[in-house]
Design a protein around this motif. Structure first.
Motif, PDB file in Angstrom:
ATOM      1  N   ILE A 102      55.380  77.897   7.988  1.00  0.00           N
ATOM      2  CA  ILE A 102      54.992  79.217   7.494  1.00  0.00           C
ATOM      3  C   ILE A 102      55.437  80.304   8.464  1.00  0.00           C
ATOM      4  N   ASP A 103      56.038  81.341   7.900  1.00  0.00           N
ATOM      5  CA  ASP A 103      56.435  82.509   8.686  1.00  0.00           C
ATOM      6  C   ASP A 103      55.368  83.596   8.586  1.00  0.00           C
ATOM      7  N   THR A 104      55.044  83.995   7.358  1.00  0.00           N
ATOM      8  CA  THR A 104      54.035  85.043   7.164  1.00  0.00           C
ATOM      9  C   THR A 104      53.115  84.692   5.998  1.00  0.00           C
ATOM     10  N   ILE A 105      51.876  85.215   6.068  1.00  0.00           N
ATOM     11  CA  ILE A 105      50.906  85.085   4.980  1.00  0.00           C
ATOM     12  C   ILE A 105      50.292  86.454   4.734  1.00  0.00           C
ATOM     13  N   SER A 106      50.226  86.874   3.479  1.00  0.00           N
ATOM     14  CA  SER A 106      49.517  88.094   3.135  1.00  0.00           C
ATOM     15  C   SER A 106      48.553  87.804   1.996  1.00  0.00           C
ATOM     16  N   ALA A 107      47.472  88.587   1.955  1.00  0.00           N
ATOM     17  CA  ALA A 107      46.404  88.348   0.975  1.00  0.00           C
ATOM     18  C   ALA A 107      46.108  89.618   0.188  1.00  0.00           C
ATOM     19  N   ASP A 108      45.877  89.421  -1.098  1.00  0.00           N
ATOM     20  CA  ASP A 108      45.513  90.534  -1.964  1.00  0.00           C
ATOM     21  C   ASP A 108      44.618  90.013  -3.070  1.00  0.00           C
ATOM     22  N   GLY A 109      43.315  90.334  -2.978  1.00  0.00           N
ATOM     23  CA  GLY A 109      42.375  89.862  -3.992  1.00  0.00           C
ATOM     24  C   GLY A 109      42.293  88.345  -4.015  1.00  0.00           C
ATOM     25  N   PHE A 110      42.820  87.745  -5.081  1.00  0.00           N
ATOM     26  CA  PHE A 110      42.829  86.280  -5.196  1.00  0.00           C
ATOM     27  C   PHE A 110      44.265  85.739  -5.223  1.00  0.00           C
ATOM     28  N   THR A 111      45.156  86.495  -4.597  1.00  0.00           N
ATOM     29  CA  THR A 111      46.569  86.093  -4.556  1.00  0.00           C
ATOM     30  C   THR A 111      47.067  86.019  -3.123  1.00  0.00           C
ATOM     31  N   LEU A 112      47.682  84.898  -2.808  1.00  0.00           N
ATOM     32  CA  LEU A 112      48.316  84.696  -1.505  1.00  0.00           C
ATOM     33  C   LEU A 112      49.826  84.808  -1.663  1.00  0.00           C
ATOM     34  N   THR A 113      50.462  85.475  -0.717  1.00  0.00           N
ATOM     35  CA  THR A 113      51.923  85.516  -0.662  1.00  0.00           C
ATOM     36  C   THR A 113      52.352  84.903   0.658  1.00  0.00           C
ATOM     37  N   ILE A 114      53.113  83.843   0.585  1.00  0.00           N
ATOM     38  CA  ILE A 114      53.513  83.108   1.786  1.00  0.00           C
ATOM     39  C   ILE A 114      55.031  83.013   1.847  1.00  0.00           C
ATOM     40  N   LYS A 115      55.575  83.289   3.023  1.00  0.00           N
ATOM     41  CA  LYS A 115      57.003  83.131   3.256  1.00  0.00           C
ATOM     42  C   LYS A 115      57.199  82.047   4.306  1.00  0.00           C
ATOM     43  N   THR A 116      58.052  81.100   4.019  1.00  0.00           N
ATOM     44  CA  THR A 116      58.354  80.038   4.985  1.00  0.00           C
ATOM     45  C   THR A 116      59.551  80.448   5.829  1.00  0.00           C
ATOM     46  N   THR A 117      59.714  79.776   6.945  1.00  0.00           N
ATOM     47  CA  THR A 117      60.775  80.132   7.887  1.00  0.00           C
ATOM     48  C   THR A 117      62.167  79.814   7.353  1.00  0.00           C
ATOM     49  N   GLU A 118      62.222  79.009   6.312  1.00  0.00           N
ATOM     50  CA  GLU A 118      63.485  78.617   5.694  1.00  0.00           C
ATOM     51  C   GLU A 118      63.187  78.160   4.271  1.00  0.00           C
ATOM     52  N   PRO A 119      64.201  78.070   3.412  1.00  0.00           N
ATOM     53  CA  PRO A 119      63.952  77.516   2.076  1.00  0.00           C
ATOM     54  C   PRO A 119      63.347  76.121   2.187  1.00  0.00           C
ATOM     55  N   PHE A 120      62.208  75.924   1.546  1.00  0.00           N
ATOM     56  CA  PHE A 120      61.428  74.698   1.732  1.00  0.00           C
ATOM     57  C   PHE A 120      60.748  74.347   0.409  1.00  0.00           C
ATOM     58  N   PRO A 121      61.497  73.753  -0.528  1.00  0.00           N
ATOM     59  CA  PRO A 121      60.935  73.461  -1.859  1.00  0.00           C
ATOM     60  C   PRO A 121      59.715  72.551  -1.833  1.00  0.00           C
ATOM     61  N   GLU A 122      59.558  71.755  -0.768  1.00  0.00           N
ATOM     62  CA  GLU A 122      58.427  70.821  -0.686  1.00  0.00           C
ATOM     63  C   GLU A 122      57.150  71.472  -0.183  1.00  0.00           C
ATOM     64  N   PHE A 123      57.195  72.770   0.106  1.00  0.00           N
ATOM     65  CA  PHE A 123      56.060  73.445   0.735  1.00  0.00           C
ATOM     66  C   PHE A 123      54.736  73.194   0.020  1.00  0.00           C
ATOM     67  N   ILE A 124      54.712  73.377  -1.289  1.00  0.00           N
ATOM     68  CA  ILE A 124      53.458  73.246  -2.042  1.00  0.00           C
ATOM     69  C   ILE A 124      52.873  71.848  -1.885  1.00  0.00           C
ATOM     70  N   SER A 125      53.710  70.826  -1.906  1.00  0.00           N
ATOM     71  CA  SER A 125      53.200  69.459  -1.795  1.00  0.00           C
ATOM     72  C   SER A 125      52.583  69.201  -0.425  1.00  0.00           C
ATOM     73  N   GLU A 126      52.992  69.948   0.602  1.00  0.00           N
ATOM     74  CA  GLU A 126      52.411  69.788   1.936  1.00  0.00           C
ATOM     75  C   GLU A 126      50.971  70.294   1.992  1.00  0.00           C
ATOM     76  N   LEU A 127      50.582  71.093   1.033  1.00  0.00           N
ATOM     77  CA  LEU A 127      49.226  71.659   1.026  1.00  0.00           C
ATOM     78  C   LEU A 127      48.167  70.656   0.592  1.00  0.00           C
ATOM     79  N   VAL A 128      48.562  69.425   0.249  1.00  0.00           N
ATOM     80  CA  VAL A 128      47.568  68.385  -0.042  1.00  0.00           C
ATOM     81  C   VAL A 128      46.992  67.814   1.254  1.00  0.00           C
ATOM     82  N   ASN A 129      47.613  68.095   2.382  1.00  0.00           N
ATOM     83  CA  ASN A 129      47.165  67.550   3.663  1.00  0.00           C
ATOM     84  C   ASN A 129      45.712  67.961   3.948  1.00  0.00           C
ATOM     85  N   PRO A 130      44.821  66.987   4.216  1.00  0.00           N
ATOM     86  CA  PRO A 130      43.418  67.328   4.500  1.00  0.00           C
ATOM     87  C   PRO A 130      43.239  68.282   5.678  1.00  0.00           C
ATOM     88  N   ASN A 131      44.219  68.338   6.585  1.00  0.00           N
ATOM     89  CA  ASN A 131      44.112  69.239   7.729  1.00  0.00           C
ATOM     90  C   ASN A 131      44.385  70.701   7.382  1.00  0.00           C
TER      91      ASN A 131
END
Length: 357
Positions: A102-131
């Motif tokens: 993750i490079d940056t995270i911004s929040a607005d209401g109930f919406t998150l905007t996240i930019k990764t440091t590089e194109p990373f199509p697998e990003f969403i699947s990494e969010l299953v990690n319990p940590n």
């Protein structure tokens, strides 16, 4: 009627900090949840605390959160609280930094905007990690009393011993039928089995393998067994000079009698591995058949420049000696170590020092 169960788990923990706890107890106990979860039947990801997501370019992601989620202290979960939770996970856990990119995270209401440091199509699947479970970081006793969004809130925690959980009545996905749960630890498989048979506990995770047949014969017991992603593996230290030679690594691989481990140590509750994934999985690669056995191992060692002399596998007058560590708390690992150690000593002249932790 008051409904409660006692659950006995195989790993203990001294910390409930969900962002660093490697046993994932907060999520397993129903205290915390992640934005995304794995559908284990279809092996696909699905929304959990997140409602939907979009990231067509693989680098700029928009995540829409559920609007009906409360933390166990009554506060509403919104994008800002999720942002702070993710930021803490990134700060406290280097592995999560590397996994999420993750490079940056911004929040607005109930919406998150996240930019990764590089194109990373697998990003969403990494969010299953319990940590990367979502907690209210304004509640600062992360080790002893994390506040999550799950169906159970923590009543008390005795490090290394147990958690006492109470039903969270405002849980967003429907109130549990249980009033409370005791989530206890015991790393001794035999002790867990005895606790189940004596009625001290209601559910046991990973009972002693040798006890499964007798448990199945007991009409009061129900035994559930399923294939998992767990793989017993031998990890080789590539920093050691000897292990840098692929022929030495091939020799060790040839000495592992996988079928004997399955039949005699795991009593059929496993299948032989050809790689890190079950061959039945659609994404599992195929592997060329490898010859195994002591004679094959000796051939590989000879290619590495070793010779068997006076019952010792040596090179430049120095015997090949290796050290292997196993978890003392897992009896099946100790048995596997013993099997491999005996085979190496008597068949190849290679010496293996066995250590447990």
């Amino acid at each position: 009627m008051f409904q409660t169960i006692h659950f006995l788990y195989n790993f203990s923990t001294n910390s409930l900090d969900p962002h660093v706890d490697s046993s994932y107890v907060p999520l397993r106990a129903g205290i915390t949840e992640t934005l995304i979860r794995l559908d284990e039947e279809n092996l696909s990801i699905e929304p959990w605390l997140a409602e939907s997501w979009d990231g067509e370019d693989g680098q700029n992601w928009t995540i829409k959160l559920r609007e009906d989620v409360k933390f166990q202290n009554g506060k509403q979960m919104d994008a800002e609280s999720v942002k702070k939770s993710l930021e803490r996970a990134l700060k406290e856990n280097v592995a999560i930094q590397n996994a999420l990119k993750i490079d940056t995270i911004s929040a607005d209401g109930f919406t998150l905007t996240i930019k990764t440091t590089e194109p990373f199509p697998e990003f969403i699947s990494e969010l299953v990690n319990p940590n990367v479970a979502i907690i209210d970081v304004s509640e600062e006793d992360f080790v002893n009393k994390p506040v999550g969004t799950g169906p159970f809130k923590l009543a008390s925690f005795t490090p290394g011993s147990k958690l006492e959980l109470e039903r969270f009545d405002d849980y967003w996905d429907g109130t549990s039928k249980l009033d409370s749960v005791t989530f206890a630890f015991n790393e001794d498989a035999n002790a867990r089995t005895l606790a189940l048979k004596s009625g001290q506990t209601d559910i046991v995770y990973r009972p002693e393998v040798e006890s499964l047949d007798s448990l199945k014969e007991d009409s009061k017991m129900k035994v559930e067994s399923t294939a998992t992603f767990r793989v017993h593996q031998l990890t080789m230290n590539m920093q050691r000079e000897e292990m840098k030679d692929i022929n030495v690594r091939k020799a060790l691989d040839a000495l592992i009698d996988r079928q004997k481990i399955v039949d005699e140590i795991l009593l059929g509750h496993a299948e032989t591995a050809r790689g890190p994934f079950l061959p039945s999985l659609a994404f599992a690669p195929t592997y060329d058949k490898r010859e195994t056995g002591s004679d094959e191992a000796v051939k590989h060692l000879e290619k590495a420049g070793y010779t068997l002399k006076d019952g010792k596998m040596q090179k430049d007058g120095k015997q090949l000696i290796m050290s292997m560590k196993m978890l003392l708390t897992r009896l099946c690992y100790i048995h596997q170590q013993s099997l491999l150690t005996t085979k190496i000593k008597w068949k190849t002249g290679l010496r293996l020092r066995a250590n447990t932790t």
